[in-house]
Design a protein around this motif. Structure first.
Motif, PDB file in Angstrom:
ATOM      1  N   GLU A 425     -45.578   8.410 -10.358  1.00 54.89           N
ATOM      2  CA  GLU A 425     -44.774   9.090 -11.635  1.00 54.89           C
ATOM      3  C   GLU A 425     -43.882  10.054 -10.926  1.00 54.89           C
ATOM      4  OE1 GLU A 425     -47.532   7.760 -15.234  1.00 54.89           O
ATOM      5  OE2 GLU A 425     -47.517   9.738 -14.224  1.00 54.89           O
ATOM      6  N   ASN A 426     -44.619  10.936 -10.156  1.00 56.94           N
ATOM      7  CA  ASN A 426     -43.587  12.231  -9.568  1.00 56.94           C
ATOM      8  C   ASN A 426     -42.839  11.610  -8.579  1.00 56.94           C
ATOM      9  OD1 ASN A 426     -44.765  15.178 -10.177  1.00 56.94           O
ATOM     10  ND2 ASN A 426     -46.438  13.758 -10.558  1.00 56.94           N
ATOM     11  N   LEU A 427     -43.266  10.646  -7.724  1.00 60.27           N
ATOM     12  CA  LEU A 427     -42.298  10.116  -6.542  1.00 60.27           C
ATOM     13  C   LEU A 427     -40.989   9.527  -7.176  1.00 60.27           C
ATOM     14  CD1 LEU A 427     -44.834   8.539  -3.953  1.00 60.27           C
ATOM     15  CD2 LEU A 427     -43.203  10.539  -3.629  1.00 60.27           C
ATOM     16  N   LEU A 428     -41.292   8.542  -8.228  1.00 63.89           N
ATOM     17  CA  LEU A 428     -40.088   7.707  -8.940  1.00 63.89           C
ATOM     18  C   LEU A 428     -39.196   8.856  -9.932  1.00 63.89           C
ATOM     19  CD1 LEU A 428     -41.882   4.295  -9.021  1.00 63.89           C
ATOM     20  CD2 LEU A 428     -40.542   5.432  -7.140  1.00 63.89           C
ATOM     21  N   LEU A 429     -39.477   9.853 -10.179  1.00 66.18           N
ATOM     22  CA  LEU A 429     -38.797  10.570 -10.946  1.00 66.18           C
ATOM     23  C   LEU A 429     -37.420  10.623 -10.906  1.00 66.18           C
ATOM     24  CD1 LEU A 429     -39.369  12.572 -13.458  1.00 66.18           C
ATOM     25  CD2 LEU A 429     -39.009  14.383 -12.095  1.00 66.18           C
ATOM     26  N   ALA A 430     -36.817  10.785  -9.673  1.00 70.71           N
ATOM     27  CA  ALA A 430     -35.379  10.559  -9.739  1.00 70.71           C
ATOM     28  C   ALA A 430     -34.922   9.270  -9.359  1.00 70.71           C
ATOM     29  CB  ALA A 430     -35.129  11.740  -8.483  1.00 70.71           C
ATOM     30  N   ALA A 431     -35.924   8.343  -8.871  1.00 68.83           N
ATOM     31  CA  ALA A 431     -35.444   7.055  -8.092  1.00 68.83           C
ATOM     32  C   ALA A 431     -36.474   6.133  -8.696  1.00 68.83           C
ATOM     33  CB  ALA A 431     -35.364   7.173  -6.818  1.00 68.83           C
ATOM     34  N   PRO A 432     -36.312   5.757 -10.181  1.00 71.43           N
ATOM     35  CA  PRO A 432     -37.467   4.683 -10.702  1.00 71.43           C
ATOM     36  C   PRO A 432     -37.175   3.402 -10.146  1.00 71.43           C
ATOM     37  CG  PRO A 432     -35.515   5.486 -12.477  1.00 71.43           C
ATOM     38  CD  PRO A 432     -35.446   6.579 -11.091  1.00 71.43           C
ATOM     39  N   LEU A 457     -57.421   5.027  -5.784  1.00 71.75           N
ATOM     40  CA  LEU A 457     -56.374   4.693  -6.513  1.00 71.75           C
ATOM     41  C   LEU A 457     -54.944   4.702  -6.035  1.00 71.75           C
ATOM     42  CD1 LEU A 457     -57.594   6.580  -9.656  1.00 71.75           C
ATOM     43  CD2 LEU A 457     -57.743   4.281  -9.403  1.00 71.75           C
ATOM     44  N   GLY A 458     -54.871   5.207  -4.827  1.00 74.62           N
ATOM     45  CA  GLY A 458     -53.538   5.285  -4.039  1.00 74.62           C
ATOM     46  C   GLY A 458     -52.601   6.238  -4.786  1.00 74.62           C
ATOM     47  N   LEU A 459     -51.342   5.626  -5.044  1.00 72.76           N
ATOM     48  CA  LEU A 459     -50.449   6.332  -5.553  1.00 72.76           C
ATOM     49  C   LEU A 459     -50.678   6.513  -6.914  1.00 72.76           C
ATOM     50  CD1 LEU A 459     -47.190   4.777  -3.962  1.00 72.76           C
ATOM     51  CD2 LEU A 459     -48.228   6.885  -3.403  1.00 72.76           C
ATOM     52  N   ASP A 460     -51.418   5.739  -7.646  1.00 63.42           N
ATOM     53  CA  ASP A 460     -52.099   5.752  -9.005  1.00 63.42           C
ATOM     54  C   ASP A 460     -53.006   7.120  -9.217  1.00 63.42           C
ATOM     55  OD1 ASP A 460     -50.189   3.917 -10.106  1.00 63.42           O
ATOM     56  OD2 ASP A 460     -51.560   2.546  -9.389  1.00 63.42           O
ATOM     57  N   ALA A 461     -53.127   7.861  -8.293  1.00 60.51           N
ATOM     58  CA  ALA A 461     -54.134   9.110  -8.313  1.00 60.51           C
ATOM     59  C   ALA A 461     -53.581  10.112  -9.145  1.00 60.51           C
ATOM     60  CB  ALA A 461     -54.575   9.286  -6.953  1.00 60.51           C
ATOM     61  N   GLN A 462     -54.222  10.778  -9.883  1.00 61.81           N
ATOM     62  CA  GLN A 462     -53.720  11.948 -10.661  1.00 61.81           C
ATOM     63  C   GLN A 462     -53.601  13.200  -9.805  1.00 61.81           C
ATOM     64  OE1 GLN A 462     -52.829  12.057 -14.094  1.00 61.81           O
ATOM     65  NE2 GLN A 462     -53.360   9.819 -14.068  1.00 61.81           N
ATOM     66  N   CYS A 481     -40.117  14.424  -0.992  1.00 60.97           N
ATOM     67  CA  CYS A 481     -40.165  13.018  -1.178  1.00 60.97           C
ATOM     68  C   CYS A 481     -39.322  12.404  -2.435  1.00 60.97           C
ATOM     69  CB  CYS A 481     -41.469  12.533  -1.249  1.00 60.97           C
ATOM     70  SG  CYS A 481     -42.395  12.256   0.212  1.00 60.97           S
ATOM     71  N   ARG A 482     -39.632  13.213  -3.323  1.00 63.28           N
ATOM     72  CA  ARG A 482     -39.014  12.836  -4.786  1.00 63.28           C
ATOM     73  C   ARG A 482     -37.370  12.792  -4.621  1.00 63.28           C
ATOM     74  NH1 ARG A 482     -41.802  16.136  -8.840  1.00 63.28           N
ATOM     75  NH2 ARG A 482     -40.443  17.832  -8.158  1.00 63.28           N
ATOM     76  N   SER A 483     -36.868  13.817  -3.709  1.00 66.56           N
ATOM     77  CA  SER A 483     -35.484  13.902  -3.643  1.00 66.56           C
ATOM     78  C   SER A 483     -34.946  12.998  -2.487  1.00 66.56           C
ATOM     79  CB  SER A 483     -35.299  15.662  -3.279  1.00 66.56           C
ATOM     80  OG  SER A 483     -35.373  16.446  -4.469  1.00 66.56           O
ATOM     81  N   LEU A 484     -35.527  12.651  -1.668  1.00 66.13           N
ATOM     82  CA  LEU A 484     -35.217  11.797  -0.607  1.00 66.13           C
ATOM     83  C   LEU A 484     -34.968  10.556  -1.221  1.00 66.13           C
ATOM     84  CD1 LEU A 484     -37.067  13.231   2.610  1.00 66.13           C
ATOM     85  CD2 LEU A 484     -34.906  13.422   1.925  1.00 66.13           C
ATOM     86  N   LEU A 485     -35.840   9.998  -1.812  1.00 71.28           N
ATOM     87  CA  LEU A 485     -36.145   8.830  -2.513  1.00 71.28           C
ATOM     88  C   LEU A 485     -34.688   8.462  -3.425  1.00 71.28           C
ATOM     89  CD1 LEU A 485     -39.419   7.845  -4.053  1.00 71.28           C
ATOM     90  CD2 LEU A 485     -38.038   6.448  -2.182  1.00 71.28           C
ATOM     91  N   ALA A 486     -34.042   9.674  -3.737  1.00 67.00           N
ATOM     92  CA  ALA A 486     -32.807   9.220  -4.591  1.00 67.00           C
ATOM     93  C   ALA A 486     -31.627   9.127  -3.618  1.00 67.00           C
ATOM     94  CB  ALA A 486     -32.665  10.699  -5.381  1.00 67.00           C
ATOM     95  N   ARG A 487     -32.107   9.185  -2.367  1.00 67.67           N
ATOM     96  CA  ARG A 487     -30.896   9.238  -1.249  1.00 67.67           C
ATOM     97  C   ARG A 487     -29.445   9.938  -1.561  1.00 67.67           C
ATOM     98  NH1 ARG A 487     -32.639   4.622   1.558  1.00 67.67           N
ATOM     99  NH2 ARG A 487     -30.674   4.216   2.482  1.00 67.67           N
ATOM    100  N   PRO A 488     -29.728  11.191  -1.717  1.00 73.16           N
ATOM    101  CA  PRO A 488     -28.400  11.980  -2.247  1.00 73.16           C
ATOM    102  C   PRO A 488     -27.415  12.237  -0.998  1.00 73.16           C
ATOM    103  CG  PRO A 488     -30.373  13.421  -1.621  1.00 73.16           C
ATOM    104  CD  PRO A 488     -30.794  12.034  -1.547  1.00 73.16           C
ATOM    105  N   GLU A 489     -26.159  12.422  -1.456  1.00 68.85           N
ATOM    106  CA  GLU A 489     -25.082  12.909  -0.614  1.00 68.85           C
ATOM    107  C   GLU A 489     -25.277  14.374   0.032  1.00 68.85           C
ATOM    108  OE1 GLU A 489     -21.338  11.726  -1.887  1.00 68.85           O
ATOM    109  OE2 GLU A 489     -22.037  10.723  -3.353  1.00 68.85           O
ATOM    110  N   LEU A 490     -25.852  15.253  -1.101  1.00 67.83           N
ATOM    111  CA  LEU A 490     -25.977  16.337  -0.464  1.00 67.83           C
ATOM    112  C   LEU A 490     -27.334  16.905  -1.005  1.00 67.83           C
ATOM    113  CD1 LEU A 490     -24.762  19.221   0.262  1.00 67.83           C
ATOM    114  CD2 LEU A 490     -23.812  19.662  -2.109  1.00 67.83           C
ATOM    115  N   LEU A 491     -28.040  17.371  -0.112  1.00 70.21           N
ATOM    116  CA  LEU A 491     -29.626  17.699  -0.470  1.00 70.21           C
ATOM    117  C   LEU A 491     -29.679  19.325  -0.375  1.00 70.21           C
ATOM    118  CD1 LEU A 491     -32.576  16.788  -0.987  1.00 70.21           C
ATOM    119  CD2 LEU A 491     -32.840  16.609   1.168  1.00 70.21           C
TER     120      LEU A 491
END
Length: 603
Positions: A425-432, A457-462, A481-491
């Motif tokens: 859920e945290n990883l996909l916050l900006a890139a569902p 549980l892998g990625l489903d761990a709390q 990680c969360r920001s990189l998944l959104a593939r921004p133009e400016l980070l």
């Protein structure tokens, strides 16, 4: 009351049905004394009364069933109003300008969403509709009593009127006291939220007893306000009780005398007393509902206070059409930027200018309080500058919809907040819509693969509240990680390596260099206190007191910017201090581990 109408309008169908059912319930109640009088009259003259008795039972049962259904309908409608209000309130809170949220206590806002909205339920169930139905029943009882005997009606209204008037006058104070009580509850909730949010620091500082005492003071203040409101509520009941008892005594005395004198029949006296019950019960409910209504309106004023706050301006409705900037034009251009905090006198940033091209890394350095993090907030448009402008691909940020702007940016805060929930859920916050392959790629790039696989549980761990089940470095990398998944133009990264060890810092630096080469090249703007993390940046912007005092590479700034040279010397990054600047690709320095002591060897 006008503020309450929009909440009721969306549920006008069920409320109208409940009002209609209340009419039927009132009618069945008003019919019962008339039927009882017919039974008494029939018994006195020896007439058959079986049919009338059956009708009394039917009316009684029908009134009870209809009343129960009306109560359920009101309760369900009230829950719907509370749900609708909570949704509106949460929606407004999450859209308020960041400056407004920073100026308020989180616990108090949580209290408004929780306890204040709950009191709106009483406005509907024990308040508005019950006021109307009770008033209707009381008016019907008064009319019926007038038809039975005007003399007894006058006695009744005199006794009851005194108590009701006193109850209303006392109840008028309840709204202000109810609001005060809710404000104190909000302050207590804020104190608890503050303490729980820093419980480790509090315990490590030996401050547990002091914090318990501080929360206890807030709880006592809430208690005192609640007692004051309870005192007013409690005063209403005896006033009504005295009036009711006085009315019964007066009616029995005067009515008995009139029956003895032949001016009134026994059946009429019984019917009048039953109507007196029908008057007294709704009057008691009326005053109780009035008190509930005052409490609900006090809570509603706190809810409305938040709903009246303006939302963050979403910006223009559409993205402006503009020609593509010429090749080599900077992606980001900060032009003579000046910013002053709300209510502040001196500027936090003044006349700041620099540019950043695609595929480059710009570092912002300087002493604490120089305005580095504030500048990142302006790039995200959490606030707007007092003067100057910021351009993205040649377009002023204020000409872009905020949502469209933020979709092109990635932002990693200094505290690297992690939301309670799972890793996924945290990883996909900006890139569902990110694919598993993309998730795996950023996990590898930031060295989080081991964290993602250490639980069955892998990625489903709390991750725990605020990411408490992760280390500080893991929370930092998860935010990146969360920001990189959104593939921004400016980070934008605010001190991204603050919680990383040397090995993970080197791995992250390599990942960020790879990000720069993505597509047309992602531009990075990095706030850094450790200069060793940015010595290989394409350009370094040195801020001091909100002003730019130098722009260039590490080597150039050592030559011409005294403040940067001082910062580098403090961190042992200049050759004349005896330590050569580290190479960007240099491995982390190995720190020898001390061997066992002689005593440990012997043991």
């Amino acid at each position: 009351m006008r503020s309450l109408l929009p909440y009721l309008r969306a549920h006008r169908g069920p409320l109208a049905a409940a009002a209609a059912l209340s009419l039927v319930t009132a009618a069945t109640g008003l019919a019962q004394p008339l039927l009882v009088r017919q039974v008494i009259d029939g018994v006195q003259v020896g007439a058959a009364v079986t049919g009338t008795v059956v009708l009394v039972v039917v009316v009684l049962i029908a009134g009870s069933v209809i009343g129960a259904f009306q109560e359920f309908l009101l309760q369900r409608t009230a829950e719907g109003i509370v749900l609708h209000t909570r949704r509106r309130l949460v929606d407004r809170l999450l859209r308020l300008p960041v400056a407004d949220l920073d100026a308020r206590r989180t616990g108090d806002l949580i209290s408004r969403v929780g306890s204040d909205t709950t009191l709106l339920r009483a406005v509907v169930t024990s308040g508005l509709v019950e006021v109307a139905s009770s008033a209707l029943l009381a008016v019907g009882a008064v009319i019926a009593m007038a038809l039975v005997d005007l003399t007894l009606l006058g006695v009744t209204l005199l006794a009851v009127g005194v108590g009701v008037t006193a109850g209303v006058l006392v109840g008028r104070r309840l709204r202000a006291l109810a609001r005060l009580s809710q404000e104190r509850v909000g302050a207590m909730t804020a104190a608890v939220e503050r303490a729980l949010g820093a419980v480790r620091t509090i315990r490590a500082s030996g401050a547990t007893d002091r914090e318990v005492a501080a929360v206890g003071v807030a709880a006592e203040q809430a208690y005192d306000a609640g007692v004051r409101a309870a005192r007013v509520r409690a005063a209403i009941s005896p006033l009504v009780g005295v009036a009711v008892q006085g009315a019964f005594v007066a009616v029995l005395g005067v009515g008995g005398y009139r029956v003895a004198s032949g001016a009134l029949t026994v059946a009429d006296l019984v019917a009048f007393i039953l109507y007196l019950f029908l008057l007294v019960l709704p009057l008691g409910q009326l005053l109780g509902a009035y008190a509930q209504l005052q409490q609900g309106l006090g809570a509603l004023s706190r809810v409305e206070e938040v709903l009246d706050l303006p939302e963050e301006d979403p910006g223009p409705p559409t993205v402006p059409t503009s020609p593509r900037p010429p090749s080599g034009a900077p992606l980001l251009a900060v032009e003579r930027l000046t910013f002053v905090h709300r209510g502040g006198d001196s500027p936090v940033l003044q006349d700041v200018s620099f540019t950043a091209a695609r595929g480059t890394r710009t570092a912002l350095v300087g002493p604490s309080g120089a305005g580095k993090s504030t500048l990142l907030g302006l790039l995200e448009r959490f606030d707007d500058p007092a003067a100057g402008r910021i351009r993205l691909d040649g377009v002023d940020l204020r000409d872009l919809p905020r949502a469209a702007l933020r979709a092109r940016l990635g932002y990693v805060e200094q505290e690297a907040p992690v939301l309670a929930g799972t890793l996924r859920e945290n990883l996909l916050l900006a890139a569902p819509d990110a694919t598993p392959a993309q998730v795996d790629a950023v996990l590898v790039a930031t060295g989080l693969t081991a964290v993602a696989t250490r639980s069955p549980l892998g990625l489903d761990a709390q991750v725990g509240e605020g990411g408490v089940l992760l280390s500080g470095g893991e929370r930092q990398r998860l935010a990146i990680c969360r920001s990189l998944l959104a593939r921004p133009e400016l980070l934008l990264l605010d001190e991204p390596t603050a919680s990383l060890d040397a090995r993970n810092e080197a791995a992250l630096a390599q990942a960020l260099r790879a990000v720069q080469q993505h597509g047309d090249g992602t531009a990075l703007v990095v706030v850094a206190h450790r200069l060793s993390t940015v010595v290989d940046a394409d350009q370094i912007v040195v801020l001091d007191g909100g002003r730019v005092v130098g722009v260039g590479t590490h080597t150039e700034l050592l030559d011409r910017t005294p403040l940067y040279r001082e910062l580098a010397a403090t961190q042992l990054l200049v050759a004349d201090e005896g330590v050569a600047p580290p190479r960007p690709d240099a491995p982390p320095v190995a720190i020898p581990t001390p061997g066992p002591t002689d005593e440990e060897k012997m043991s």
